[in-house]
Design an enzyme around this catalytic site. Structure first.
Site, PDB file in Angstrom:
ATOM      1  CG  ASN A   1      17.354  17.314   7.411  1.00 47.16           C
ATOM      2  OD1 ASN A   1      16.154  17.698   7.288  1.00 47.16           O
ATOM      3  ND2 ASN A   1      18.414  17.437   7.484  1.00 47.16           N
TER       4      ASN A   1
ATOM      5  CB  SER B   1      21.431  15.209   6.627  1.00 46.88           C
ATOM      6  OG  SER B   1      21.043  14.517   6.865  1.00 46.88           O
TER       7      SER B   1
ATOM      8  CD  GLU C   1      21.197  23.484   8.842  1.00 47.08           C
ATOM      9  OE1 GLU C   1      20.040  24.039   9.648  1.00 47.08           O
ATOM     10  OE2 GLU C   1      20.999  22.450   8.213  1.00 47.08           O
TER      11      GLU C   1
ATOM     12  CG  HIS D   1      23.209  20.018   6.065  1.00 49.30           C
ATOM     13  ND1 HIS D   1      21.949  20.257   6.898  1.00 49.30           N
ATOM     14  CD2 HIS D   1      23.225  18.827   5.373  1.00 49.30           C
ATOM     15  CE1 HIS D   1      20.907  19.299   5.763  1.00 49.30           C
ATOM     16  NE2 HIS D   1      21.956  18.318   5.123  1.00 49.30           N
TER      17      HIS D   1
HETATM   18  N1  CAA Z   1      22.580  20.942 -11.840  1.00 50.03           N
HETATM   19  C1  CAA Z   1      23.189  21.960 -11.540  1.00 50.03           C
HETATM   20  N2  CAA Z   1      21.864  22.878 -12.059  1.00 50.03           N
HETATM   21  C2  CAA Z   1      20.252  22.286 -11.925  1.00 50.03           C
HETATM   22  C3  CAA Z   1      20.352  20.832 -10.968  1.00 50.03           C
HETATM   23  C4  CAA Z   1      22.025  20.393 -10.831  1.00 50.03           C
HETATM   24  N3  CAA Z   1      22.013  19.669 -10.057  1.00 50.03           N
HETATM   25  N4  CAA Z   1      19.242  20.448 -10.768  1.00 50.03           N
HETATM   26  C5  CAA Z   1      18.377  22.128 -11.235  1.00 50.03           C
HETATM   27  N5  CAA Z   1      19.514  22.607 -12.086  1.00 50.03           N
HETATM   28  C6  CAA Z   1      19.052  23.555 -12.530  1.00 50.03           C
HETATM   29  C7  CAA Z   1      18.271  23.441 -13.179  1.00 50.03           C
HETATM   30  O1  CAA Z   1      18.879  23.959 -14.573  1.00 50.03           O
HETATM   31  C8  CAA Z   1      17.092  25.024 -13.640  1.00 50.03           C
HETATM   32  O2  CAA Z   1      18.388  26.182 -14.289  1.00 50.03           O
HETATM   33  P1  CAA Z   1      17.424  27.275 -14.840  1.00 50.03           P
HETATM   34  O3  CAA Z   1      16.407  28.209 -13.599  1.00 50.03           O
HETATM   35  O4  CAA Z   1      18.787  28.345 -14.880  1.00 50.03           O
HETATM   36  O5  CAA Z   1      16.150  27.218 -15.613  1.00 50.03           O
HETATM   37  C9  CAA Z   1      17.268  24.558 -11.854  1.00 50.03           C
HETATM   38  O6  CAA Z   1      17.839  24.092 -11.162  1.00 50.03           O
HETATM   39  C10 CAA Z   1      15.762  24.844 -11.660  1.00 50.03           C
HETATM   40  O7  CAA Z   1      15.322  23.042 -12.431  1.00 50.03           O
HETATM   41  P2  CAA Z   1      14.559  22.350 -13.190  1.00 50.03           P
HETATM   42  O8  CAA Z   1      14.437  23.591 -14.347  1.00 50.03           O
HETATM   43  O9  CAA Z   1      14.999  21.380 -13.989  1.00 50.03           O
HETATM   44  O10 CAA Z   1      13.269  22.317 -12.491  1.00 50.03           O
HETATM   45  P3  CAA Z   1      12.469  22.756 -11.578  1.00 50.03           P
HETATM   46  O11 CAA Z   1      12.317  24.867 -11.920  1.00 50.03           O
HETATM   47  O12 CAA Z   1      11.519  21.598 -10.771  1.00 50.03           O
HETATM   48  O13 CAA Z   1      13.521  23.188 -10.053  1.00 50.03           O
HETATM   49  C11 CAA Z   1      14.857  21.827  -8.202  1.00 50.03           C
HETATM   50  C12 CAA Z   1      13.866  21.320  -9.596  1.00 50.03           C
HETATM   51  C13 CAA Z   1      15.102  23.140  -7.916  1.00 50.03           C
HETATM   52  C14 CAA Z   1      15.163  20.550  -7.232  1.00 50.03           C
HETATM   53  C15 CAA Z   1      13.094  22.551  -7.413  1.00 50.03           C
HETATM   54  O14 CAA Z   1      12.315  21.727  -7.744  1.00 50.03           O
HETATM   55  C16 CAA Z   1      13.782  22.853  -5.651  1.00 50.03           C
HETATM   56  O15 CAA Z   1      13.514  23.622  -5.676  1.00 50.03           O
HETATM   57  N6  CAA Z   1      12.923  21.518  -5.298  1.00 50.03           N
HETATM   58  C17 CAA Z   1      13.088  21.350  -4.077  1.00 50.03           C
HETATM   59  C18 CAA Z   1      14.314  21.356  -3.568  1.00 50.03           C
HETATM   60  C19 CAA Z   1      15.106  20.987  -1.997  1.00 50.03           C
HETATM   61  O16 CAA Z   1      14.045  21.229  -0.652  1.00 50.03           O
HETATM   62  N7  CAA Z   1      15.967  20.890  -1.912  1.00 50.03           N
HETATM   63  C20 CAA Z   1      16.067  20.811  -0.358  1.00 50.03           C
HETATM   64  C21 CAA Z   1      16.140  19.401   0.185  1.00 50.03           C
HETATM   65  S1  CAA Z   1      17.030  18.894   1.986  1.00 50.03           S
HETATM   66  C22 CAA Z   1      18.257  18.510   1.665  1.00 50.03           C
HETATM   67  O17 CAA Z   1      18.798  18.474   0.262  1.00 50.03           O
HETATM   68  C23 CAA Z   1      19.213  18.108   2.807  1.00 50.03           C
HETATM   69  C24 CAA Z   1      19.138  17.112   3.586  1.00 50.03           C
HETATM   70  O18 CAA Z   1      20.033  16.770   5.124  1.00 50.03           O
HETATM   71  C25 CAA Z   1      17.378  15.901   4.024  1.00 50.03           C
END
Ligand code: CAA
Length: 282
Positions: free
Chosen positions: A190, A120, A152, A140
């Site tokens: 990041n 990351s 990325e 990434h």
């Molecule tokens: N695998 C498959 N499907 C998944 C899943 C997984 N691990 N997690 C969630 N889903 C699906 C759900 O089934 C749901 O599907 P539908 O839209 O078809 O209903 C959808 O994703 C949304 O999930 P939820 O309804 O359970 O919950 P939500 O609406 O609150 O969404 C989330 C959850 C997608 C995580 C949302 O909260 C989100 O986008 N959060 C921000 C995530 C983010 O910013 N990620 C980047 C982090 S930084 C990073 O990763 C990089 C780094 O270097 C640190």
């Protein structure tokens, strides 16, 4: 070279998500970790997340079964199949650990195999130095990998165009949106995300507002799906701190200093969701 066989090193949150999306899109996946128990946990997670997609009618039950049948577990990096076309490293965020993985892979994987790191924030150029710099790249993914569209693609100093094009093509086959990024600390994601999270922790430390209200401001005021403190818990506070340290040391700029409260929570092992407690309890 078109990629068909992909080794994924590390079966944790990112590794199992990466294995999930490659297998779902028809690639043969070799999932590698240091212990059988970790591999089992990773594959159980993939199965659970595929089931989630079946119940949401994103994929069929047949696609789920086919996806799982394409994933083969391997214990020990030294047992990674030599005919892999691509190796994606997704072990924990530590430069020495990643270098050790690439060092081992370099002696056993065919010379044409592309090496990619899901780091990351650690420099792709530094990670590539001891193996095959021209065939080395950053790939990434974002968490949760099956859901997030972005990849990325980070060019190290020596990454050649063929490697970049092959990985870009692979990302498109995963139905992700690839973005070309050059190798500077934190890349793009990041460099922008972590200072925001770090600033939210400063706001909490200084008593500007409660943790709930800080998150509400960003959720309802800026339409972020999660507030920054919830997101920090989701990513892992140790990962957030490691990335802030890469930014701070990489730019030698005090604007990236990690918040003392973030450091204190990591020292107390309140790492977020994975330990049951971070800014919030789970
Ligand atoms: N695998 C498959 N499907 C998944 C899943 C997984 N691990 N997690 C969630 N889903 C699906 C759900 O089934 C749901 O599907 P539908 O839209 O078809 O209903 C959808 O994703 C949304 O999930 P939820 O309804 O359970 O919950 P939500 O609406 O609150 O969404 C989330 C959850 C997608 C995580 C949302 O909260 C989100 O986008 N959060 C921000 C995530 C983010 O910013 N990620 C980047 C982090 S930084 C990073 O990763 C990089 C780094 O270097 C640190």
């Amino acid at each position: 070279m078109a990629i068909s066989k992909v080794s994924v090193i590390g079966s944790g949150t990112m590794g199992n998500g990466i294995a999930h999306v490659f297998a779902l899109k028809g690639f043969d996946v070799f999932l590698v970790d240091v212990e059988e128990g970790l591999l089992k946990k990773g594959i159980d997670t993939i199965s659970g997340n595929l089931e989630r997609q079946v119940s949401k009618q994103v994929i069929t039950k047949e696609e789920k079964d086919l996806t799982l049948s394409r994933i083969k577990p391997f214990v020990g990096v030294e047992n990674t199949p030599g005919d892999s076309d691509l190796a994606v490293e997704a072990v924990y965020e530590n430069k020495e650990a990643k270098l050790s993985v690439f060092n081992k892979l370099n002696s056993i994987l065919k010379p044409e195999c592309i090496f990619a790191s899901n780091t990351s924030s650690i420099s792709i150029t530094e990670l590539s130095a001891a193996s095959r710099p021209e065939k080395f790249i950053g790939m990434h993914f974002m968490n949760p990998v099956p859901v997030m569209k972005l990849v990325e693609i980070i060019r190290g100093y020596s990454t050649n165009s063929e490697t970049f094009e092959t990985i870009r093509d692979a990302a498109l086959r995963l139905e992700k949106v690839p973005v070309e990024v050059f190798d500077y600390p934190g890349f793009v994601s990041n460099r922008i995300l972590m200072p925001m999270i770090n600033e939210a922790v400063y706001a909490l430390m200084e008593g500007v507002a409660s943790k709930e209200d800080i998150d509400t401001v960003m959720k309802l005021g800026m339409n972020h799906p999660m507030g920054p403190l919830t997101l920090a818990d989701f990513i892992g506070l140790d990962v957030c701190l490691a990335i802030m340290e890469v930014l701070y040391n990489g730019f030698n700029d005090s604007k990236y200093r990690p918040c003392p409260l973030l450091k204190k929570m990591v020292a107390a092992k309140k790492l977020g969701r994975k330990t049951g407690e971070g800014f919030f309890k789970y």
